[in-house]
Design a protein around this motif. Structure first.
Motif, PDB file in Angstrom:
ATOM      1  N   VAL A 131       0.859  -1.183   0.000  1.00 45.21           N
ATOM      2  CA  VAL A 131       0.000   0.000   0.000  1.00 45.21           C
ATOM      3  C   VAL A 131       0.895   1.233   0.000  1.00 45.21           C
ATOM      4  O   VAL A 131       1.862   1.283   0.762  1.00 45.21           O
ATOM      5  CB  VAL A 131      -0.907  -0.001   1.254  1.00 45.21           C
ATOM      6  N   PRO A 132       0.601   2.220  -0.832  1.00 35.67           N
ATOM      7  CA  PRO A 132       1.446   3.424  -0.885  1.00 35.67           C
ATOM      8  C   PRO A 132       1.231   4.306   0.342  1.00 35.67           C
ATOM      9  O   PRO A 132       0.723   5.424   0.260  1.00 35.67           O
ATOM     10  CB  PRO A 132       0.975   4.105  -2.179  1.00 35.67           C
ATOM     11  N   TRP A 133       1.591   3.771   1.496  1.00 36.92           N
ATOM     12  CA  TRP A 133       1.319   4.445   2.759  1.00 36.92           C
ATOM     13  C   TRP A 133       1.991   5.814   2.839  1.00 36.92           C
ATOM     14  O   TRP A 133       1.463   6.731   3.467  1.00 36.92           O
ATOM     15  CB  TRP A 133       1.778   3.560   3.912  1.00 36.92           C
ATOM     16  N   GLU A 134       3.165   5.945   2.199  1.00 31.97           N
ATOM     17  CA  GLU A 134       3.889   7.216   2.302  1.00 31.97           C
ATOM     18  C   GLU A 134       3.107   8.370   1.689  1.00 31.97           C
ATOM     19  O   GLU A 134       3.373   9.538   1.966  1.00 31.97           O
ATOM     20  CB  GLU A 134       5.270   7.104   1.639  1.00 31.97           C
ATOM     21  N   GLN A 135       2.101   8.059   0.845  1.00 29.28           N
ATOM     22  CA  GLN A 135       1.283   9.101   0.230  1.00 29.28           C
ATOM     23  C   GLN A 135       0.121   9.542   1.118  1.00 29.28           C
ATOM     24  O   GLN A 135      -0.542  10.537   0.835  1.00 29.28           O
ATOM     25  CB  GLN A 135       0.693   8.595  -1.098  1.00 29.28           C
ATOM     26  N   CYS A 136      -0.139   8.788   2.163  1.00 31.73           N
ATOM     27  CA  CYS A 136      -1.320   9.046   2.985  1.00 31.73           C
ATOM     28  C   CYS A 136      -1.205  10.376   3.723  1.00 31.73           C
ATOM     29  O   CYS A 136      -0.154  10.694   4.284  1.00 31.73           O
ATOM     30  CB  CYS A 136      -1.514   7.912   3.988  1.00 31.73           C
ATOM     31  N   GLU A 137      -2.297  11.132   3.716  1.00 32.58           N
ATOM     32  CA  GLU A 137      -2.352  12.389   4.451  1.00 32.58           C
ATOM     33  C   GLU A 137      -3.204  12.174   5.700  1.00 32.58           C
ATOM     34  O   GLU A 137      -4.431  12.054   5.627  1.00 32.58           O
ATOM     35  CB  GLU A 137      -2.933  13.485   3.561  1.00 32.58           C
ATOM     36  N   ALA A 138      -2.523  12.106   6.832  1.00 32.77           N
ATOM     37  CA  ALA A 138      -3.182  11.726   8.083  1.00 32.77           C
ATOM     38  C   ALA A 138      -4.334  12.654   8.449  1.00 32.77           C
ATOM     39  O   ALA A 138      -5.342  12.207   9.011  1.00 32.77           O
ATOM     40  CB  ALA A 138      -2.153  11.684   9.210  1.00 32.77           C
ATOM     41  N   GLN A 139      -4.214  13.944   8.120  1.00 39.12           N
ATOM     42  CA  GLN A 139      -5.272  14.895   8.482  1.00 39.12           C
ATOM     43  C   GLN A 139      -6.605  14.540   7.827  1.00 39.12           C
ATOM     44  O   GLN A 139      -7.672  14.826   8.362  1.00 39.12           O
ATOM     45  CB  GLN A 139      -4.860  16.317   8.089  1.00 39.12           C
ATOM     46  N   ALA A 140      -6.552  13.860   6.686  1.00 41.95           N
ATOM     47  CA  ALA A 140      -7.787  13.488   5.990  1.00 41.95           C
ATOM     48  C   ALA A 140      -8.528  12.367   6.706  1.00 41.95           C
ATOM     49  O   ALA A 140      -9.718  12.143   6.467  1.00 41.95           O
ATOM     50  CB  ALA A 140      -7.476  13.062   4.557  1.00 41.95           C
ATOM     51  N   LEU A 141      -7.831  11.637   7.581  1.00 40.96           N
ATOM     52  CA  LEU A 141      -8.417  10.464   8.222  1.00 40.96           C
ATOM     53  C   LEU A 141      -9.081  10.770   9.555  1.00 40.96           C
ATOM     54  O   LEU A 141      -9.652   9.878  10.179  1.00 40.96           O
ATOM     55  CB  LEU A 141      -7.324   9.401   8.447  1.00 40.96           C
ATOM     56  N   SER A 142      -9.010  12.002  10.005  1.00 37.77           N
ATOM     57  CA  SER A 142      -9.434  12.322  11.369  1.00 37.77           C
ATOM     58  C   SER A 142     -10.891  11.955  11.650  1.00 37.77           C
ATOM     59  O   SER A 142     -11.245  11.608  12.773  1.00 37.77           O
ATOM     60  CB  SER A 142      -9.202  13.810  11.655  1.00 37.77           C
ATOM     61  N   GLY A 143     -11.747  12.003  10.639  1.00 40.16           N
ATOM     62  CA  GLY A 143     -13.162  11.696  10.857  1.00 40.16           C
ATOM     63  C   GLY A 143     -13.543  10.268  10.518  1.00 40.16           C
ATOM     64  O   GLY A 143     -14.730   9.955  10.414  1.00 40.16           O
ATOM     65  N   MET A 144     -12.570   9.381  10.361  1.00 36.61           N
ATOM     66  CA  MET A 144     -12.841   8.011   9.899  1.00 36.61           C
ATOM     67  C   MET A 144     -13.846   7.276  10.770  1.00 36.61           C
ATOM     68  O   MET A 144     -14.713   6.542  10.269  1.00 36.61           O
ATOM     69  CB  MET A 144     -11.537   7.219   9.827  1.00 36.61           C
ATOM     70  N   VAL A 145     -13.759   7.457  12.071  1.00 39.17           N
ATOM     71  CA  VAL A 145     -14.604   6.672  12.975  1.00 39.17           C
ATOM     72  C   VAL A 145     -16.089   6.985  12.785  1.00 39.17           C
ATOM     73  O   VAL A 145     -16.957   6.203  13.177  1.00 39.17           O
ATOM     74  CB  VAL A 145     -14.168   6.911  14.441  1.00 39.17           C
ATOM     75  N   GLN A 146     -16.402   8.113  12.151  1.00 36.34           N
ATOM     76  CA  GLN A 146     -17.805   8.474  11.903  1.00 36.34           C
ATOM     77  C   GLN A 146     -18.403   7.709  10.725  1.00 36.34           C
ATOM     78  O   GLN A 146     -19.625   7.728  10.531  1.00 36.34           O
ATOM     79  CB  GLN A 146     -17.904   9.973  11.606  1.00 36.34           C
ATOM     80  N   LEU A 147     -17.558   7.044   9.945  1.00 32.56           N
ATOM     81  CA  LEU A 147     -18.015   6.401   8.712  1.00 32.56           C
ATOM     82  C   LEU A 147     -18.334   4.928   8.925  1.00 32.56           C
ATOM     83  O   LEU A 147     -17.711   4.263   9.753  1.00 32.56           O
ATOM     84  CB  LEU A 147     -16.928   6.517   7.633  1.00 32.56           C
TER      85      LEU A 147
END
Length: 441
Positions: free
Chosen positions: A237-253
């Motif tokens: 998985v291209p993890w190095e491309q991941c932008e952590a700030q985009a994931l902050s609301g993941m638990v709501q999904l």
């Protein structure tokens, strides 16, 4: 503390499980509940199934019960059906020869429960319990549960060398239970992470699905990123491309949309995501759902930029002309469907506006579409060609010309015009519009 009753298992399953244990002990064998069911009872978590371990060998177990399925008899496991519930019963055993870094090639039956527990992955899963609630816990599993820690049984490097999937299980347990990982267990995992390349992707995916479905997926994703495990799988998985700030609301999904957010945060195109999801053995339904979601996001943002660039929007009030935005939404609704529109709206609520890096006016257009989307969707009664009050055959007859590419193109134009409210969904009006379109061409 003794567990005299199962508080977190289905009562009927617990009763029939005790019957299996009692039948084995009455016949002169040792028998225990073991692994996840004991762990989850101690943690106060719902128990979905019960595994057992016994000194009886498979043939002896089979002789004691009327309904037995030889599910893994070569490894000492049979499934006893009792009262309609399946119970995996495995003979005490030791394992060796993990040549594929996943399964033992040699299994030896033993008579000591402690030898059997020694082969297990983590101390929390190496606790056995007899029918009276007395526990066998030679590796301090209960103490580790109280301390909220994931610790390997014995030497961590050996456990991970035997089965590379245990590394992902380690992080999944730490994430789902909100535990920390013991220092030596973490170090052993880092030293043995190359072993993940031997593990089938469907097994990797299954572990990640459980982790992402848990109450704290960001914790697991952070540990995966820090450990570098996903870069060592058969399909990295291209993890190095991941932008952590985009994931902050993941638990709501909901669970599947968490994958969509993860793909978006890595800035994958729909084509790249499609390839990755295929390689990770996702079902076609899930793969297409996520790919369509990424397509919707791309097309919607491209349209927002285009509209912002091509039109003057500095007018009174909102300063935005809603009509081109409404038509963009309806066009996407026709192309990708109502389900994808709902998915995108769910995702939109969790993504910070700064993630898209759009010009300010384009970002306002995106926000405006999200604001009015539900109303526009409800107003759009026609989104499929079969919803039109005219068929292709009727159009061919009315136009008195053979079918061809023109027919599909005309039906699509009629659909868009009807969905946008330009013409009513009435046969005569549709015919007149078709004639107008054909004559203008």
């Amino acid at each position: 503390m003794k567990i005299n009753t199962w508080q977190y298992a289905d009562p009927e399953m617990a009763i029939h499980g005790k019957e299996v244990i009692h039948t084995l002990t009455t016949a002169g064998y040792e028998a225990y509940w073991v692994g996840g069911c004991v762990r989850d009872e101690l943690l106060g978590r719902t128990i979905h199934d019960m595994d057992m371990t016994t000194s009886a060998e498979p043939e002896q177990v089979i002789a004691l019960f009327p309904h037995v399925i030889p599910t893994g008899i070569q490894h000492g496991t049979v499934t006893v059906m009792q009262g309609g519930h399946p119970f995996e019963v495995t003979t005490f055993r030791t394992e060796s020869g993990y040549t594929d870094h996943r399964r033992p090639t040699e299994v030896a039956f033993v008579k000591d429960i402690r030898e059997d527990l020694m082969r297990r992955d983590f101390s929390m899963n190496a606790i056995a319990m007899d029918e009276h609630g007395k526990r066998v816990d030679p590796f301090g599993g209960e103490a580790d549960l109280r301390a909220a820690i994931v610790r390997c049984v014995g030497r961590a490097e050996e456990r991970f060398e035997e089965d590379g999937l245990r590394m992902l299980r380690c992080i999944r347990f730490a994430s789902v239970f909100r535990f920390r990982i013991a220092y030596n267990t973490w170090k052993g995992m880092i030293r043995r992470k190359e072993g993940l390349r031997y593990i089938a992707m469907e097994r990797v995916r299954a572990e990640l699905e459980k982790m992402l479905a848990g109450p704290d997926p960001l914790r697991g994703l952070e540990m995966l990123g820090r450990s570098g495990l996903l870069a060592r799988t058969k399909v990295p998985v291209p993890w190095e491309q991941c932008e952590a700030q985009a994931l902050s609301g993941m638990v709501q999904l909901p669970e599947e949309l968490r994958w969509g957010l993860l793909l978006l945060s890595c800035r994958l195109t729909s084509e790249a995501a499609d390839e990755l999801l295929r390689a990770w053995t996702f079902s076609n339904a899930v793969r297409l759902r996520l790919v369509h979601l990424l397509e919707w996001e791309r097309e919607l943002t491209d349209s927002a930029v285009r509209i912002a660039d091509s039109s003057s929007t500095s007018v009174e009030g909102e300063g935005i002309n809603d009509e081109p935005l409404r038509r963009t939404w309806i066009r996407l609704l026709i192309k990708w469907g109502r389900d994808t529109s709902s998915d995108w709206l769910e995702l939109y609520k969790t993504l910070p506006a700064s993630f898209r890096k759009l010009p300010p006016q384009a970002e306002k257009h995106v926000a405006r579409m999200a604001e009015l989307a539900e109303a526009w969707t409800k107003q759009t009664a026609v989104v499929r060609i079969k919803d039109l009050n005219i068929t292709g055959n009727e159009l061919v007859q009315a136009m008195n010309r053979p079918g061809g590419p023109w027919l599909g193109q005309t039906m699509e134009r009629l659909l868009l015009a009807t969905a946008c409210g330009d013409i009513p969904n009435e046969t005569e009006a549709l015919l007149q519009e078709a004639k107008r379109v054909m004559s203008s061409e």
